[in-house]
Design an enzyme around this catalytic site. Structure first.
Site, short mmCIF file in Angstrom:
data_model
loop_
_atom_site.label_atom_id
_atom_site.label_comp_id
_atom_site.label_asym_id
_atom_site.label_seq_id
_atom_site.Cartn_x
_atom_site.Cartn_y
_atom_site.Cartn_z
CG ASN A 89 -32.84 -6.50 -38.21
OD1 ASN A 89 -32.16 -7.11 -39.04
ND2 ASN A 89 -34.12 -6.72 -38.03
CG ASP A 90 -25.70 -7.12 -38.67
OD1 ASP A 90 -25.34 -5.95 -38.62
OD2 ASP A 90 -25.08 -8.06 -38.11
CB CYS A 91 -31.19 -8.44 -42.09
SG CYS A 91 -29.99 -9.75 -41.79
#
Ligand code: BGC
Length: 810
Positions: free
Chosen positions: A482-484
């Site tokens: 999850n890049d975020c």
């Protein structure tokens, strides 16, 4: 509501109105030259790299939408129309767009003139062919002015869209008969040019946009088309374009074709010029000669069809469930090929200028592609591994043209190294080609530091193992899948990148998701060690994995589901203790796929919680409750309004993880129900709400907290690969292993039987699965060529053999 239909026999999606809710596109090309083409003829082309070798310009966030493209105009006595409706938008008497395997055909008819525009990228050549076939369906002769039009990009798409003080002065072209050469910067350091040609003599041409469109004109109503002729303009600076004009007459019933081509040519430095300042056109001339006639174009189309027939013949399903069959046998695999080629670089949502190839993305894409062309998968693994650093970490992205890591984003995404193990192990299971592990591979593209690929995997494993946090779980770094979820970022400045702000390593923030990955892919690594007789290494790897598994079952457990992470202060994320974001999808899928908590009942509980808290009719949302405020300690995830993207959207990529996890626990009904929720063919009837193409997956569907519904970011998503893994291996149960093919289905009890043709290590397995007792899981008997075998692992057949397998469940 539908806007077209599947034509399974022709392997096409047929769009019957140009007014689709969004442009519905197709990808042409599968090697070096690529074009995107929409159902109205919009799109763009590039060679290998959508940023650094862009041939044609595209304005993404434009209004009106999708105006740039592969254009044909017909001026029929003052009525101006396009075979694909855009950009003139003249109402057509009939319209269809057929998106097929590597080709698109736009067919329009107006006042008795039928026009078919057939676009494809031939195998083995760096060009797009656009064949226009015109037919006069009336009883009177008809005189028409026909125009082609492309707008050239000045190669570096980023510079092209920003550095106007320079690039308004650099554009250069040459014209020889019907060939328009775009040669901006060729005079200096470039050794490549584009050629936009036609196979017949032109009446007139244009190469200046101002001349063709008019300064205040535009592609919807170009001045030259309105006037009925071009002005033979030669562009100097400003905006070079290519436009051919034909003044022609069609007798009653007559059919005529014009073949256009857009090619990319590279010349060796010593052979750049044929005379001072004049480009050497020999290679372009040879290319044009290859597609000068209809017979040549037909042959190229046939070669393309044969190529796809061969590729897809390696995995075919007949289940009696039409929607399932077409997704598995065709569209899902087709999308896997596209994601393999593009990673997340170029779509209608990815501009090609922002990201190159993603490390984790490409590794995952390979999982859905490896069975199609293992040799290309091999090459890709070695390219990706060369962007790894010596400590096992890696660049997060790399440019496809240079294959070099992208230092703007750098490294520190702590899941990345483990994906390299995941894709290499998948390659080995598919091919049995152990030699790949001996291949010397550079670190950070420095060949002087090359080590065998196995050493890269070792360092991947070690990188996670040596970066554990206070609770014994892996440190998250900048982010994991999850890049975020940016637990070390703490960004308060507008515009800062969440992915590169703050320290890349925090000593505290830990990821339960990476823990799940470490258990799953660490075990796969240990199996490779077993195979290589690295007994001690395998044993010590397993000790390390067991410890992380224990930490996951304790520190990673929240009572009824797996926690998501611990933040930089050691506080849990994805826990009932949190006010929002109490449960996340990712660790439930990954940990259960890894088998964590299977014996203790925690896996069952986690999936039950997913069903109770995250499920919707259109997929499983990423988290609940959605974050309603921005959280400094969590980063980008809380920057999205509730229900979108990582903040509680239905992020399609990790839905198959839940379906796989359900299959791991033997829940075939639920696994298939989850599979169907996001599967495009099952959503075709609500295309007006879903909005994106009904033949491919999108990255994201708005979650239940979102005020507006619908999908976004179609095509380039890891969903393609993971759903193929999900349906082919976990549900239909055709599983490549290091020792051969295993058949162990986990299906909905209602599925009575199905047949799979699977090419594997050169042999073809014809597998029939019977489910007479309507079970979800369990194999009663297996016969191979009529003889029963013990267990579910099929004996390895020799390359070239055909094997008949019957599997009876019960
Ligand atoms: C990225 C992936 C990432 C996902 C979730 C995608 O846009 O390409 O690498 O795993 O978002 O954040």
């Amino acid at each position: 509501m539908r806007f077209g239909h599947f034509d399974d026999a022709r392997r096409e999606y047929v769009i019957t109105t140009p007014r689709t809710p969004l442009p519905w596109i197709n990808y042409l090309g599968s090697e070096d030259f690529f074009s995107l083409v929409s159902n109205t003829g919009g799109g763009y082309s590039f060679y290998r790299d959508a940023r650094l070798r862009r041939l044609t310009r595209y304005r993404y966030n434009n209004s009106p939408l999708d105006m740039d493209g592969h254009r044909i105009y017909i001026n029929d006595g003052g009525t101006i129309w396009n075979p694909g409706w855009q950009p003139a938008k003249t109402e057509l008497d009939s319209y269809t767009c057929r998106h097929g395997l590597g080709y698109t055909i736009l067919q329009g008819e107006k006042n008795g003139i039928a026009a078919a525009q057939e676009l494809f990228v031939p195998r083995g050549d760096a060009c797009e062919i656009d064949r226009l076939t015109l037919e006069n369906k009336t009883a009177a002769p008809r005189t028409l002015d026909v125009f082609s039009y492309v707008e050239f990009c000045l190669w570096d798409a980023m510079d092209d869209s920003s550095n106007f003080q320079r690039n308004f002065s650099t554009g250069e072209v040459e014209v020889v008969e019907s060939a328009i050469y775009h040669k901006t910067e060729y005079r200096e350091r470039r050794d490549h040019y584009a050629v936009f040609w036609a196979n017949a003599p032109v009446t007139s041409f244009d190469t200046s946009r101002d001349a063709f469109c008019g300064v205040y004109g535009g592609p919807a109503a170009p001045e030259a088309v309105k006037a009925g002729h071009c002005s033979n303009s030669i562009a100097h600076g400003w905006a070079p374009v290519g436009a051919h004009h034909f003044h022609l007459t069609l007798a009653p019933g007559e059919k005529k074709s014009i073949i256009f081509g857009l090619g990319y040519i590279e010349n060796p430095v010593g052979e750049k010029f044929s005379a001072p300042g004049i480009i050497n056109k020999a290679r372009a001339e040879a290319m044009m000669a290859r597609y000068a006639t209809d017979a040549q174009v037909d042959a190229a189309r046939r070669a393309l069809a044969d190529y796809w027939q061969e590729l897809l013949s390696g995995w075919q399903l007949t289940s009696g469930e039409e929607k399932l069959d077409r997704m598995v046998s065709l569209w899902n695999q087709y999308q896997c090929m596209v994601t393999f080629n593009m990673s997340r670089s170029a779509s209608y949502y990815e501009s090609g200028t922002g990201r190159g190839m993603g490390f984790r993305d490409s590794c995952q894409d390979l999982l859905g592609f490896v069975h199609m062309i293992p040799s290309r998968a091999r090459e890709r693994i070695l390219d990706i591994a060369a962007t790894q650093f010596a400590d096992g970490s890696s660049y997060h992205q790399y440019q496809p043209l240079t294959k070099k890591g992208n230092s703007d984003v750098g490294s520190g995404f702590n899941d990345d190294p483990l994906w390299l193990i995941a894709c290499t192990a998948a390659y080995l299971r598919e091919t049995g080609d152990w030699s790949i592990l001996d291949e010397p591979v550079a670190f950070d593209n420095d060949v002087t530091r090359a080590q065998p690929l196995m050493e890269h995997l070792r360092r991947s494993f070690r990188n996670t193992h040596t970066h554990l946090g206070p609770l014994g779980l892996p440190l998250i770094g900048r982010a994991d899948w999850n890049d975020c979820l940016n637990l070390n970022c703490f960004s308060s400045e507008p515009g800062e990148s969440f992915q590169t702000t703050g320290p890349s390593e925090g000593p505290v923030a830990e990821s339960v998701f990476i823990a799940g990955m470490f258990v799953k892919y660490g075990r796969e690594y240990a199996e490779l060690c077993d195979h290589l007789h690295l007994t001690e290494e395998a044993a010590s790897a397993r000790t390390a994995i067991d410890a992380v598994e224990q930490a996951t079952l304790t520190a990673g457990w929240d009572g009824a589901w797996f926690r998501r992470a611990y933040d930089a202060f050691g506080a849990p994320v994805g826990s009932r203790e949190c006010d929002e974001g109490q449960i996340f999808i990712e660790p439930q899928g990954m940990c259960v796929m890894a088998g964590i908590g299977r014996e203790t009942g925690q896996a069952e509980a986690a999936l039950k919680s997913v069903e109770e808290r995250l499920d919707t009719p259109y997929g499983v949302v990423l988290l609940q409750p959605a974050y309603t405020t921005y959280r400094l300690n969590l980063g980008e995830i809380s920057s999205y309004p509730p229900g979108y993207k990582e903040n509680a959207g239905i992020f399609c990529h990790n839905n198959p993880w839940i379906s796989c996890a359900e299959a791991v626990l033997g829940h075939g009904d639920r696994a298939f129900a989850v599979y169907k929720k996001t599967c495009p063919a099952y959503l075709e009837e609500i295309s007006e709400i879903h909005r994106t193409e009904p033949y491919v997956y999108s990255q994201m569907v708005a979650g239940r907290d979102a005020p507006t519904f619908g999908a976004k970011n179609s095509w380039l998503t890891g969903t393609a690969a993971w759903t193929f893994v999900n349906i082919s291996q976990y549900i239909l149960g055709i599983q490549p292993t290091l020792d051969g093919l295993r058949v162990d289905p986990c299906i909905p009890h209602t599925l009575a039987s199905y047949a799979v043709t699977r090419r594997y290590r050169g042999a073809v397995y014809h597998i029939r699965v019977e489910n007479p007792h309507a079970v979800q899981k369990g194999v009663q008997s297996v016969t191979v060529n009529g003889a029963p075998i013990a267990g579910t692992l099929l004996p390895l057949a020799k390359a070239g053999e055909n094997v008949e397998v019957v599997v009876t469940m019960g």
